[in-house]
Motif scaffolding. Sequence first.
Motif, mmCIF file in Angstrom:
data_model
loop_
_atom_site.group_PDB
_atom_site.id
_atom_site.type_symbol
_atom_site.label_atom_id
_atom_site.label_comp_id
_atom_site.label_asym_id
_atom_site.label_seq_id
_atom_site.Cartn_x
_atom_site.Cartn_y
_atom_site.Cartn_z
ATOM 1 N N SER A 51 0.848 -1.186 0.000
ATOM 2 C CA SER A 51 0.000 0.000 0.000
ATOM 3 C C SER A 51 0.883 1.236 0.000
ATOM 4 O O SER A 51 1.906 1.278 0.681
ATOM 5 N N ASN A 52 0.483 2.252 -0.744
ATOM 6 C CA ASN A 52 1.246 3.493 -0.863
ATOM 7 C C ASN A 52 0.443 4.645 -0.271
ATOM 8 O O ASN A 52 -0.460 5.165 -0.914
ATOM 9 N N PRO A 53 0.767 5.095 0.960
ATOM 10 C CA PRO A 53 0.011 6.164 1.580
ATOM 11 C C PRO A 53 0.381 7.563 1.069
ATOM 12 O O PRO A 53 -0.341 8.517 1.299
ATOM 13 N N SER A 54 1.501 7.686 0.364
ATOM 14 C CA SER A 54 1.929 9.005 -0.100
ATOM 15 C C SER A 54 1.147 9.401 -1.349
ATOM 16 O O SER A 54 0.466 8.596 -1.963
ATOM 17 N N ALA A 55 1.285 10.653 -1.743
ATOM 18 C CA ALA A 55 0.613 11.146 -2.944
ATOM 19 C C ALA A 55 1.423 10.867 -4.206
ATOM 20 O O ALA A 55 0.935 11.054 -5.311
ATOM 21 N N GLU A 56 2.656 10.406 -4.056
ATOM 22 C CA GLU A 56 3.550 10.171 -5.186
ATOM 23 C C GLU A 56 3.356 8.777 -5.770
ATOM 24 O O GLU A 56 2.988 7.847 -5.067
ATOM 25 N N VAL A 57 3.644 8.633 -7.053
ATOM 26 C CA VAL A 57 3.695 7.308 -7.674
ATOM 27 C C VAL A 57 5.032 6.691 -7.295
ATOM 28 O O VAL A 57 6.077 7.337 -7.388
ATOM 29 N N ARG A 58 5.013 5.462 -6.836
ATOM 30 C CA ARG A 58 6.235 4.763 -6.435
ATOM 31 C C ARG A 58 6.336 3.447 -7.190
ATOM 32 O O ARG A 58 5.343 2.890 -7.629
ATOM 33 N N THR A 59 7.566 2.962 -7.303
ATOM 34 C CA THR A 59 7.821 1.686 -7.962
ATOM 35 C C THR A 59 8.089 0.622 -6.907
ATOM 36 O O THR A 59 8.896 0.838 -6.005
ATOM 37 N N VAL A 60 7.408 -0.503 -7.027
ATOM 38 C CA VAL A 60 7.607 -1.656 -6.157
ATOM 39 C C VAL A 60 8.461 -2.656 -6.925
ATOM 40 O O VAL A 60 8.111 -3.040 -8.040
ATOM 41 N N ARG A 72 7.853 -6.294 -10.700
ATOM 42 C CA ARG A 72 8.017 -4.839 -10.640
ATOM 43 C C ARG A 72 6.691 -4.208 -11.054
ATOM 44 O O ARG A 72 6.123 -4.562 -12.081
ATOM 45 N N ARG A 73 6.207 -3.275 -10.231
ATOM 46 C CA ARG A 73 4.953 -2.585 -10.525
ATOM 47 C C ARG A 73 5.050 -1.140 -10.055
ATOM 48 O O ARG A 73 5.709 -0.841 -9.065
ATOM 49 N N ASP A 74 4.356 -0.258 -10.750
ATOM 50 C CA ASP A 74 4.194 1.115 -10.280
ATOM 51 C C ASP A 74 2.903 1.181 -9.493
ATOM 52 O O ASP A 74 1.913 0.537 -9.835
ATOM 53 N N ILE A 75 2.936 1.966 -8.417
ATOM 54 C CA ILE A 75 1.767 2.082 -7.550
ATOM 55 C C ILE A 75 1.470 3.557 -7.317
ATOM 56 O O ILE A 75 2.350 4.330 -6.942
ATOM 57 N N ASP A 79 -3.009 4.047 -3.439
ATOM 58 C CA ASP A 79 -3.401 2.754 -3.998
ATOM 59 C C ASP A 79 -2.646 1.605 -3.329
ATOM 60 O O ASP A 79 -1.706 1.823 -2.577
ATOM 61 N N SER A 80 -3.061 0.400 -3.658
ATOM 62 C CA SER A 80 -2.334 -0.787 -3.222
ATOM 63 C C SER A 80 -2.239 -1.738 -4.399
ATOM 64 O O SER A 80 -3.023 -1.660 -5.344
ATOM 65 N N VAL A 81 -1.246 -2.608 -4.347
ATOM 66 C CA VAL A 81 -1.024 -3.576 -5.414
ATOM 67 C C VAL A 81 -0.663 -4.916 -4.793
ATOM 68 O O VAL A 81 -0.020 -4.966 -3.755
ATOM 69 N N ARG A 82 -1.118 -5.978 -5.431
ATOM 70 C CA ARG A 82 -0.795 -7.332 -4.977
ATOM 71 C C ARG A 82 0.091 -7.984 -6.028
ATOM 72 O O ARG A 82 -0.217 -7.934 -7.218
ATOM 73 N N ILE A 83 1.197 -8.578 -5.587
ATOM 74 C CA ILE A 83 2.127 -9.247 -6.483
ATOM 75 C C ILE A 83 2.160 -10.722 -6.106
ATOM 76 O O ILE A 83 2.497 -11.065 -4.969
ATOM 77 N N GLU A 84 1.782 -11.575 -7.048
ATOM 78 C CA GLU A 84 1.769 -13.020 -6.828
ATOM 79 C C GLU A 84 3.196 -13.555 -6.887
ATOM 80 O O GLU A 84 3.951 -13.211 -7.799
#
Length: 104
Positions: A51-60, A72-75, A79-84
């Motif tokens: 989960s990304n609480p900041s206002a910036e787009v971040r790379t996971v 690798r995903r941008d978030i 938002d939040s992202v799930r990586i299998e």
Amino acid sequence: MKAFRTALLLLFVAAIAPQTLRAAATSDGTAIEQAAPEADVRVVTGGVEVSNPSAEVRTVEVYSITGTMAGRRDIGGGDSVRIELAPGIYIVRVADKAVRVLVR
């Protein structure tokens, strides 16, 4: 060999784990340091959720224990992202934060 890999991994995590700091101007023109909100990394069945609480787009970025990139995903901000992932030990890196996780 396993001890060497573990030591190398710990050095890698220590090198990329400092917290991101931001400078914010106050009304009198001086600056204070504020910590940027950190991403929340959770292990879920079959992968990780970030989960990304900041206002910036971040790379996971997700790396296996051997150093190969597993995902690798941008978030976006808020938002939040799930990586299998297959079962194993991984390093999840978001901005300047890195955590080690065990996926079962």
